[in-house]
Design a protein around this motif. Structure first.
Motif, PDB file in Angstrom:
ATOM      1  N   SER A 243       0.838  -1.199   0.000  1.00 36.80           N
ATOM      2  CA  SER A 243       0.000   0.000   0.000  1.00 36.80           C
ATOM      3  C   SER A 243       0.872   1.248   0.000  1.00 36.80           C
ATOM      4  O   SER A 243       2.102   1.164  -0.085  1.00 36.80           O
ATOM      5  N   ASP A 244       0.241   2.409   0.135  1.00 40.69           N
ATOM      6  CA  ASP A 244       1.006   3.660   0.175  1.00 40.69           C
ATOM      7  C   ASP A 244       1.471   4.009   1.589  1.00 40.69           C
ATOM      8  O   ASP A 244       2.048   5.074   1.806  1.00 40.69           O
ATOM      9  N   HIS A 245       1.207   3.125   2.552  1.00 37.75           N
ATOM     10  CA  HIS A 245       1.726   3.250   3.915  1.00 37.75           C
ATOM     11  C   HIS A 245       2.701   2.111   4.191  1.00 37.75           C
ATOM     12  O   HIS A 245       2.558   1.012   3.645  1.00 37.75           O
ATOM     13  N   LYS A 246       3.657   2.353   5.081  1.00 41.57           N
ATOM     14  CA  LYS A 246       4.514   1.290   5.588  1.00 41.57           C
ATOM     15  C   LYS A 246       3.971   0.817   6.938  1.00 41.57           C
ATOM     16  O   LYS A 246       3.493   1.627   7.746  1.00 41.57           O
ATOM     17  N   PRO A 247       4.028  -0.485   7.204  1.00 48.32           N
ATOM     18  CA  PRO A 247       3.619  -0.969   8.527  1.00 48.32           C
ATOM     19  C   PRO A 247       4.589  -0.497   9.602  1.00 48.32           C
ATOM     20  O   PRO A 247       5.788  -0.331   9.349  1.00 48.32           O
ATOM     21  N   VAL A 248       4.049  -0.288  10.793  1.00 52.83           N
ATOM     22  CA  VAL A 248       4.846   0.152  11.943  1.00 52.83           C
ATOM     23  C   VAL A 248       4.589  -0.805  13.098  1.00 52.83           C
ATOM     24  O   VAL A 248       3.439  -1.188  13.358  1.00 52.83           O
ATOM     25  N   SER A 249       5.654  -1.192  13.785  1.00 59.99           N
ATOM     26  CA  SER A 249       5.521  -2.107  14.920  1.00 59.99           C
ATOM     27  C   SER A 249       6.268  -1.563  16.129  1.00 59.99           C
ATOM     28  O   SER A 249       7.182  -0.740  16.007  1.00 59.99           O
ATOM     29  N   ALA A 250       5.859  -2.038  17.291  1.00 57.14           N
ATOM     30  CA  ALA A 250       6.539  -1.702  18.542  1.00 57.14           C
ATOM     31  C   ALA A 250       6.444  -2.901  19.467  1.00 57.14           C
ATOM     32  O   ALA A 250       5.447  -3.633  19.457  1.00 57.14           O
ATOM     33  N   THR A 251       7.479  -3.098  20.251  1.00 57.42           N
ATOM     34  CA  THR A 251       7.510  -4.175  21.232  1.00 57.42           C
ATOM     35  C   THR A 251       7.610  -3.569  22.622  1.00 57.42           C
ATOM     36  O   THR A 251       8.379  -2.630  22.841  1.00 57.42           O
ATOM     37  N   PHE A 252       6.817  -4.096  23.551  1.00 60.89           N
ATOM     38  CA  PHE A 252       6.809  -3.605  24.928  1.00 60.89           C
ATOM     39  C   PHE A 252       6.952  -4.768  25.902  1.00 60.89           C
ATOM     40  O   PHE A 252       6.389  -5.852  25.688  1.00 60.89           O
ATOM     41  N   SER A 253       7.670  -4.521  26.985  1.00 57.41           N
ATOM     42  CA  SER A 253       7.572  -5.418  28.134  1.00 57.41           C
ATOM     43  C   SER A 253       6.389  -4.945  28.973  1.00 57.41           C
ATOM     44  O   SER A 253       6.131  -3.748  29.081  1.00 57.41           O
ATOM     45  N   TYR A 254       5.659  -5.883  29.528  1.00 55.45           N
ATOM     46  CA  TYR A 254       4.450  -5.604  30.323  1.00 55.45           C
ATOM     47  C   TYR A 254       4.678  -6.311  31.645  1.00 55.45           C
ATOM     48  O   TYR A 254       4.583  -7.535  31.730  1.00 55.45           O
ATOM     49  N   LYS A 255       5.028  -5.532  32.658  1.00 51.90           N
ATOM     50  CA  LYS A 255       5.515  -6.153  33.891  1.00 51.90           C
ATOM     51  C   LYS A 255       4.653  -5.743  35.081  1.00 51.90           C
ATOM     52  O   LYS A 255       4.282  -4.574  35.235  1.00 51.90           O
TER      53      LYS A 255
END
Length: 347
Positions: A299-311
């Motif tokens: 598509s005309d957008h790039k995917p974006v990701s993020a990783t989090f620790s949930y503690k």
């Protein structure tokens, strides 16, 4: 963790947002998109405990078929089931979609699951813009994941601000103590927020700045950064500033910007944690990564990701997550648990 603390939960959560421009997944390989190729950024490079995927502009052809999931959900489910994940829940509002997958071992620790939607298109009458969300008790704490698609175009900043406040005001849940988005202990907000750059830089000048890596200069003009600073929108949430190139607008099938629009960081992921909401309990959400994936040119957008620790840590006391759930949500669950039906569909 010190000798005087006990660990109730230490999870790694992978968040992904992508505006797919009505395209179908077809034979698109998803391993890299889901960091299944050994680059998860989780501790010890383990696979995430939970995936939360938000999408915008999925094709609405499937929406009228209430008996079958969207093709994107089916594609993600097929890919993740090979790694022993199950679908927890999903919610779709026209082209806006959110879905959650988790490893089997976490299912008993997920309760009071609800979804919600808010339409903001055409003054709240149409769901082409708006938000969907999933909230739940996760190891006894209240967590909510919101996926939104806000008003588009350079001159629509006020509409984006209005969309945000309409979502915050209209999203309501049925669990005592967690009626609204920001009642939750953990809030994760992702989507095509459509914020652009202020000022009068041309598309050519913005592209040149991007090519020379002048992200810091451009982010000083970023509407989302400015709105958070002024308190007009998203000020209750935190964002790790992007260190990747603007994710919109690309010529489909390429990594070249379409300079009919000024490049912008439309696709974002933010979070909030109320660290000390309960006696002797400490909550934390450390961001481990924030990146775009240039490999995907659908598509005309790039995917974006993020990783989090949930503690979740207990100080000087030993809690089970059941005891924490009773403390935070009350002894009786008010919302039915959907897992029996969900698990049957994956067996």
């Amino acid at each position: 963790m010190t000798a005087s603390t006990s660990l109730i939960a230490d999870l790694c959560i992978y968040l992904l947002t992508w505006n797919v421009g009505t395209h179908s997944p077809r034979d698109l390989p998803l391993a890299s998109l889901l960091a299944l190729n050994g680059t998860t950024n989780c501790p010890d490079n383990q696979l995430p405990d939970i995936y939360v995927i938000g999408m915008q502009e999925v094709s609405t052809k499937q929406v009228l078929n209430i008996f079958q999931d969207d093709p994107w959900i089916l594609k993600f489910a097929s890919t993740l089931s090979e790694h022993e994940y199950v679908k927890v829940h999903s919610k779709q509002l026209q082209g806006i979609l959110i879905t959650m997958f988790a490893q089997h071992k976490h299912i008993p620790h997920m309760k009071d699951i609800e979804t919600e939607e808010t339409r903001t298109g055409l003054g709240g009458l149409w769901g082409n813009k708006g938000a969907v969300s999933i909230r739940l008790s996760l190891y006894g704490t209240g967590a909510v994941f919101v996926c939104s698609h806000l008003a588009a175009h350079d001159k629509k900043l006020n509409e984006r601000i209005e969309d945000y406040h309409q979502i915050v005001d209209n999203h309501k849940y049925h669990v005592s103590g967690y009626r609204r988005i920001f009642d939750h202990d953990f809030v994760f907000w992702l989507g095509d927020l459509n914020f652009r750059l202020t000022g009068d830089m041309s598309a050519w000048d913005v592209r040149s700045a991007v090519e020379h890596g002048r992200y810091e200069e451009l982010l000083k003009l970023d509407e989302l950064v400015l709105m958070r600073e002024t308190g007009n929108a998203f000020s209750l949430l935190e964002e790790q500033l992007p260190t990747f190139a603007p994710t919109f607008k690309f010529i489909e099938g390429s990594n070249e910007y379409d300079i009919k629009r000024r490049p912008a960081w439309c696709d974002r992921i933010l979070h909030r944690v109320q660290a000390n909401s309960y006696p002797a309990i400490t909550l934390s959400a450390q961001q481990l990564s924030y990146q775009s994936n240039m490999e995907y040119t659908l598509s005309d957008h790039k995917p974006v990701s993020a990783t989090f620790s949930y503690k979740i840590e207990a100080n000087n006391l030993t809690y089970t997550d059941e005891e924490l759930h009773e403390m935070t949500h009350g002894a009786a669950s008010t919302v039915s648990n959907p897992f029996n039906a969900e698990l049957e569909s994956f067996q």
